[in-house]
Design an enzyme around this catalytic site. Structure first.
Site, PDB file in Angstrom:
ATOM      1  CB  CYS A 121      -0.890   0.002   1.239  1.00 35.48           C
ATOM      2  SG  CYS A 121      -2.237   1.215   1.117  1.00 35.48           S
ATOM      3  CB  CYS A 123      -1.759   4.955   3.293  1.00 33.36           C
ATOM      4  SG  CYS A 123      -1.701   3.487   4.326  1.00 33.36           S
ATOM      5  CE  LYS A 196      -7.591  -1.222   4.911  1.00 31.12           C
ATOM      6  NZ  LYS A 196      -6.219  -0.876   4.540  1.00 31.12           N
ATOM      7  NE  ARG A 206      -6.476   5.080   9.216  1.00 29.67           N
ATOM      8  CZ  ARG A 206      -7.681   5.358   8.773  1.00 29.67           C
ATOM      9  NH1 ARG A 206      -8.261   6.486   9.124  1.00 29.67           N
ATOM     10  NH2 ARG A 206      -8.300   4.527   7.956  1.00 29.67           N
ATOM     11  CD  GLU A 234     -14.321  -4.219  -3.398  1.00 33.41           C
ATOM     12  OE1 GLU A 234     -13.411  -4.791  -4.004  1.00 33.41           O
ATOM     13  OE2 GLU A 234     -14.466  -2.981  -3.397  1.00 33.41           O
ATOM     14  CE  LYS A 249      -6.962  -3.627   8.011  1.00 30.06           C
ATOM     15  NZ  LYS A 249      -5.850  -3.022   7.356  1.00 30.06           N
ATOM     16  CB  SER A 275      -4.473  -1.213  15.459  1.00 31.96           C
ATOM     17  OG  SER A 275      -5.330  -0.355  14.721  1.00 31.96           O
TER      18      SER A 275
END
Ligand code: PBG
Length: 326
Positions: A121, A123, A196, A206, A234, A249, A275
């Site tokens: 990813c 990000c 997701k 994050r 998806e 997720k 998390s």
């Protein structure tokens, strides 16, 4: 007075009877442990919102993996924090990037004893904090695919066993499969973060990965939590694009999705115990409000009972220890 003819309690009488009839048993080999590799560090840095979890310097990854393998856990999932971010997340596909170096050192140390999975990813690497290239405030799908291809190839080149695209860009699994095959990595598997959801439960991550979006949110690419059929679509797309493993997720608020996926698809299903799900248990247990071991083993077993074959969890090492005690 009539007494019950069927007595469910008969088989609950002793611990031996109870374990004999237990339908779902969590195994250590079901678990995958996430590791944060931070190029900026020389020492581990504890993540405040995730007690027990730290960001690690590249040089600390092998030792961490040793403690994972020692517990019998067979897989790690790597995330990276780069030295510098830019608009196109170029740190994500740098051949000398932290994740790439970590993969190589893990493979050198453990060879096939450890399954090395990598998050694919942008990000953590983009200055915008978004999972794709941004143009005029929009996260652009197709230009992002080219970059995700590069990221996946760089991980495969370093020796990753499995790449896991998590950016929810349309067509990302196909793009990555084609990219890997063209580059000769036909045996590198894809674990697709297929379903997701845009979730409040990613908050602590994050902080851990410094990847909060700098403007807006991820709702133009991650799914809305009110939808279930969309998740199955998806997943179907990812299966058709060549995913080897599909993922749901987060896990705990989406057990129905895991269960529906289990009944409709025949490939392995991963669930990500994210998390926020970890931090909730840790916070409650830290206050003495809940028994951490009992709650965690119940949660992880429930995720498996819903239909997950593998579970990505920050509790992997602890759960492995606890499973040895039971
Ligand atoms: C990045 C990514 C995220 C997580 C895994 N990969 C964050 C996000 O989408 O914002 C979350 C993991 C966790 O919360 O444990 N695309």
């Amino acid at each position: 007075m009539t007494y019950p003819a069927v007595r469910m309690r008969r088989l609950r009488r002793t611990a031996a009877l109870r374990s004999m009839i237990q339908g779902v048993n969590l195994r250590t080999s079901d678990l995958v442990f996430p590791i944060f590799v931070d190029e900026n560090l020389t020492d581990p840095l504890q993540i405040d919102s995730m007690p027990g979890i730290s960001r690690l310097p590249v040089s600390g990854v092998v030792d961490e993996a040793k403690s994972v393998v020692k517990q019998g856990v067979k897989g790690v999932l790597l995330f990276g924090l780069p030295k510098a971010k830019d608009e196109i997340g170029s740190g994500a596909y740098a051949t000398s990037g932290g994740v790439q170096k970590a993969i190589a050192s893990l493979k050198k140390e453990f060879s096939d004893e450890l399954v090395v999975i990598t998050d694919v990813c942008l990000c953590e690497y983009t200055s915008t904090g978004h999972c794709g290239v941004v143009k005029k405030g929009n996260v652009m799908n197709d230009p992002t695919l080219d970059l995700l291809q590069k990221v996946a190839i760089s991980h495969a080149q370093a020796g990753a066993d499995v790449v896991a695209p998590s950016g929810m860009m349309d067509g990302q699994v196909k793009a990555i499969r084609e990219g890997l095959d063209d580059a000769g990595y036909t045996d590198t598997a894809i674990m697709a973060y297929s379903a997701k959801y845009s979730s409040g439960f990613y908050g602590p991550f994050r902080e851990a990965a410094e990847c909060a979006p700098q403007f807006g949110d991820r709702r133009s690419y991650q799914m809305g939590f009110g939808n279930s059929h969309e998740a199955l679509r998806e997943i179907e797309l990812d299966v058709n694009e060549g995913a080897d493993i599909i993922m749901v997720k987060p896990a705990l608020s989406y057990l129905d999705i895991i269960s529906a996926a289990r009944s409709q698809f025949n490939l392995p299903i991963a669930a990500y115990n994210v998390s926020g799900e970890y931090s909730m248990v840790k916070a409650a247990a830290g206050n003495g409000w809940m028994d951490e071991k009992a709650a965690t083993l119940e949660i992880l077993t429930a995720i498996k009972r819903a239909g997950a074959d593998l579970i990505i969890t920050y509790f992997a090492k602890d759960a492995a220890k606890w499973l040895k005690q039971t």
